[in-house]
Motif scaffolding. Structure first.
Motif, PDB file in Angstrom:
ATOM      1  N   ARG A   1      11.069 -14.113   4.555  1.00 10.43           N
ATOM      2  CA  ARG A   1      12.111 -14.250   3.527  1.00 10.43           C
ATOM      3  C   ARG A   1      11.446 -13.994   2.182  1.00 10.43           C
ATOM      4  N   SER A   2      12.227 -13.639   1.203  1.00  7.72           N
ATOM      5  CA  SER A   2      11.683 -13.396  -0.131  1.00  7.72           C
ATOM      6  C   SER A   2      12.777 -13.553  -1.165  1.00  7.72           C
ATOM      7  N   ARG A   3      12.399 -13.951  -2.369  1.00 10.42           N
ATOM      8  CA  ARG A   3      13.353 -13.996  -3.482  1.00 10.42           C
ATOM      9  C   ARG A   3      13.444 -12.638  -4.169  1.00 10.42           C
ATOM     10  N   GLN A   4      12.631 -11.681  -3.714  1.00 10.96           N
ATOM     11  CA  GLN A   4      12.650 -10.331  -4.263  1.00 10.96           C
ATOM     12  C   GLN A   4      13.461  -9.418  -3.345  1.00 10.96           C
ATOM     13  N   ASP A   5      13.839  -8.280  -3.864  1.00 10.33           N
ATOM     14  CA  ASP A   5      14.479  -7.268  -3.034  1.00 10.33           C
ATOM     15  C   ASP A   5      13.545  -6.925  -1.885  1.00 10.33           C
ATOM     16  N   MET A   6      14.040  -6.972  -0.662  1.00 10.96           N
ATOM     17  CA  MET A   6      13.169  -6.810   0.496  1.00 10.96           C
ATOM     18  C   MET A   6      12.626  -5.392   0.624  1.00 10.96           C
ATOM     19  N   TYR A   7      13.430  -4.396   0.307  1.00 15.24           N
ATOM     20  CA  TYR A   7      12.917  -3.030   0.362  1.00 15.24           C
ATOM     21  C   TYR A   7      11.843  -2.808  -0.708  1.00 15.24           C
ATOM     22  N   ALA A   8      12.048  -3.372  -1.888  1.00 11.73           N
ATOM     23  CA  ALA A   8      11.040  -3.252  -2.941  1.00 11.73           C
ATOM     24  C   ALA A   8       9.753  -3.955  -2.527  1.00 11.73           C
ATOM     25  N   LEU A   9       9.884  -5.092  -1.860  1.00  7.82           N
ATOM     26  CA  LEU A   9       8.704  -5.811  -1.383  1.00  7.82           C
ATOM     27  C   LEU A   9       7.954  -4.992  -0.338  1.00  7.82           C
ATOM     28  N   LEU A  10       8.689  -4.408   0.601  1.00  7.91           N
ATOM     29  CA  LEU A  10       8.045  -3.567   1.606  1.00  7.91           C
ATOM     30  C   LEU A  10       7.377  -2.355   0.966  1.00  7.91           C
ATOM     31  N   ARG A  11       8.012  -1.813  -0.063  1.00  5.89           N
ATOM     32  CA  ARG A  11       7.419  -0.666  -0.755  1.00  5.89           C
ATOM     33  C   ARG A  11       6.117  -1.061  -1.453  1.00  5.89           C
ATOM     34  N   ARG A  12       6.108  -2.211  -2.113  1.00  2.00           N
ATOM     35  CA  ARG A  12       4.898  -2.647  -2.822  1.00  2.00           C
ATOM     36  C   ARG A  12       3.775  -2.970  -1.839  1.00  2.00           C
ATOM     37  N   CYS A  13       4.119  -3.543  -0.692  1.00  2.00           N
ATOM     38  CA  CYS A  13       3.101  -3.812   0.318  1.00  2.00           C
ATOM     39  C   CYS A  13       2.540  -2.504   0.881  1.00  2.00           C
ATOM     40  N   TYR A  14       3.413  -1.533   1.063  1.00  2.00           N
ATOM     41  CA  TYR A  14       2.978  -0.206   1.499  1.00  2.00           C
ATOM     42  C   TYR A  14       2.000   0.381   0.476  1.00  2.00           C
ATOM     43  N   GLU A  15       2.357   0.318  -0.785  1.00  2.00           N
ATOM     44  CA  GLU A  15       1.508   0.882  -1.834  1.00  2.00           C
ATOM     45  C   GLU A  15       0.164   0.173  -1.911  1.00  2.00           C
ATOM     46  N   PHE A  16       0.151  -1.134  -1.680  1.00  2.00           N
ATOM     47  CA  PHE A  16      -1.097  -1.907  -1.690  1.00  2.00           C
ATOM     48  C   PHE A  16      -2.029  -1.405  -0.588  1.00  2.00           C
ATOM     49  N   LEU A  17      -1.508  -1.256   0.604  1.00  2.00           N
ATOM     50  CA  LEU A  17      -2.351  -0.873   1.735  1.00  2.00           C
ATOM     51  C   LEU A  17      -2.710   0.601   1.725  1.00  2.00           C
ATOM     52  N   VAL A  18      -1.704   1.455   1.619  1.00  2.00           N
ATOM     53  CA  VAL A  18      -1.950   2.892   1.697  1.00  2.00           C
ATOM     54  C   VAL A  18      -2.625   3.394   0.420  1.00  2.00           C
ATOM     55  N   GLY A  19      -2.222   2.842  -0.716  1.00  2.00           N
ATOM     56  CA  GLY A  19      -2.804   3.269  -1.981  1.00  2.00           C
ATOM     57  C   GLY A  19      -4.285   2.964  -2.100  1.00  2.00           C
ATOM     58  N   ARG A  20      -4.746   1.930  -1.410  1.00  2.00           N
ATOM     59  CA  ARG A  20      -6.166   1.573  -1.431  1.00  2.00           C
ATOM     60  C   ARG A  20      -6.932   2.126  -0.238  1.00  2.00           C
ATOM     61  N   GLY A  21      -6.269   2.926   0.565  1.00  2.00           N
ATOM     62  CA  GLY A  21      -6.932   3.485   1.732  1.00  2.00           C
ATOM     63  C   GLY A  21      -7.155   2.483   2.845  1.00  2.00           C
ATOM     64  N   LEU A  22      -6.397   1.376   2.820  1.00  3.52           N
ATOM     65  CA  LEU A  22      -6.552   0.324   3.823  1.00  3.52           C
ATOM     66  C   LEU A  22      -5.694   0.583   5.058  1.00  3.52           C
ATOM     67  N   ALA A  23      -4.718   1.453   4.943  1.00  2.94           N
ATOM     68  CA  ALA A  23      -3.840   1.808   6.050  1.00  2.94           C
ATOM     69  C   ALA A  23      -3.381   3.246   5.857  1.00  2.94           C
ATOM     70  N   VAL A  24      -2.890   3.828   6.938  1.00  4.51           N
ATOM     71  CA  VAL A  24      -2.401   5.201   6.913  1.00  4.51           C
ATOM     72  C   VAL A  24      -0.877   5.181   6.940  1.00  4.51           C
ATOM     73  N   GLY A  25      -0.267   5.924   6.020  1.00  5.69           N
ATOM     74  CA  GLY A  25       1.181   6.083   5.999  1.00  5.69           C
ATOM     75  C   GLY A  25       1.512   7.537   5.762  1.00  5.69           C
TER      76      GLY A  25
END
Length: 278
Positions: A234-258
């Protein structure tokens, strides 16, 4: 693409659809399209919400989305064949579920629960499928004769049962999830990644780096991890925006592949996940 963490590279990124379960209950196929547009390579469903598995599979294939795994009750007892039928048609190899918190209040409770999971593993194996175990925090809080319930659980489970480590609930139990992940060796293939205050089941999740979970250390902890699965109960933030920011954290730092996101346009507020944690 399949998980690549065990081969020395960054593991691919997936989304647990519990994060969007309220919208998925109304429009699962639309949710798949929007998650793919965010750049995620796979999803981990928790329900098909009345859709035929073949229809969901065709839509996912068209979007280039894999099913890294699926949350489904352990296929044991009378419901076993129906559970396996549905997920085999969907094209899922690994089914993931949890034992109940009350099963971890006694050693005998753990052992009885293990019998059910091992039965499920045997049933799945006959179909060429597998079972994985997903933790909450009772597994780490309860200790019997100096042995943590989680260690007892893993020792008694069929070695073929894989591990999906939910790092948030490990942190909620007061442990550092990175050494826990490292200690699991080749058995841990999936991790649920989420961040927040790590106080309890009613927590609201936040983007990676804004809570108390050191997500980056977990990602580096064990090269056997095949999938990084982002989840927010659950989140008090927009869930799609939260998923996008988590994606950017992982993929943007080379921690995951997207893959390259299709759109960054604002989306309506979806808070999902109000029923309970997975």
């Amino acid at each position: 693409m399949s998980g690549s963490g065990a081969n020395g590279g960054a593991a691919p990124i997936a989304a647990q659809l519990w994060s969007l379960h309220e919208e998925a209950s109304r429009d699962l196929l639309g949710v798949l399209e929007r998650v793919a547009a965010l750049g995620y390579l796979a999803v981990e469903p928790i329900s098909l919400y009345g859709h035929k598995p073949s229809v969901v599979r065709d839509v996912a294939d068209g979007l280039g989305l894999e099913f890294c795994s699926a949350h489904a009750p352990f296929p044991a007892g009378d419901a076993a064949e129906a559970i396996l039928d549905e997920h085999q048609e969907l094209g899922v190899e690994t089914l993931v579920w949890s034992m109940e918190p009350e099963e971890f209040t006694t050693r005998d409770g753990v052992l009885r629960g293990v019998e059910r999971v091992n039965e499920a593993a045997a049933n799945a194996a006959r179909r060429g499928m597998r079972i994985a175990y997903h933790n909450h925090f009772a597994e780490f809080e309860n200790v019997f004769g100096g042995e943590r319930a989680y260690d007892l659980l893993l020792r008694e489970l069929d070695p073929a049962v894989a591990v999906e480590l939910d790092v948030y609930w490990v942190r909620t139990a007061g442990l550092d999830p990175a050494p826990v992940a490292a200690s699991l060796g080749d058995r841990v293939e999936f991790v649920h990644l989420k961040d927040g205050p790590a106080r309890g089941m009613d927590d609201y999740m936040v983007p990676f780096g804004e809570g108390v979970v050191d997500v980056e250390s977990v990602v580096h902890a064990n090269p056997a991890i095949r999938w990084h699965i982002v989840e927010a109960d659950r989140s008090r933030q927009d869930m799609y925006a939260l998923l996008r920011r988590c994606y950017e954290f992982l993929v943007g730092r080379g921690l995951a592949v997207g893959r390259e996101p299709v759109s960054r346009e604002p989306v309506e507020r979806i808070t999902g996940g109000e029923v309970g944690p997975r």
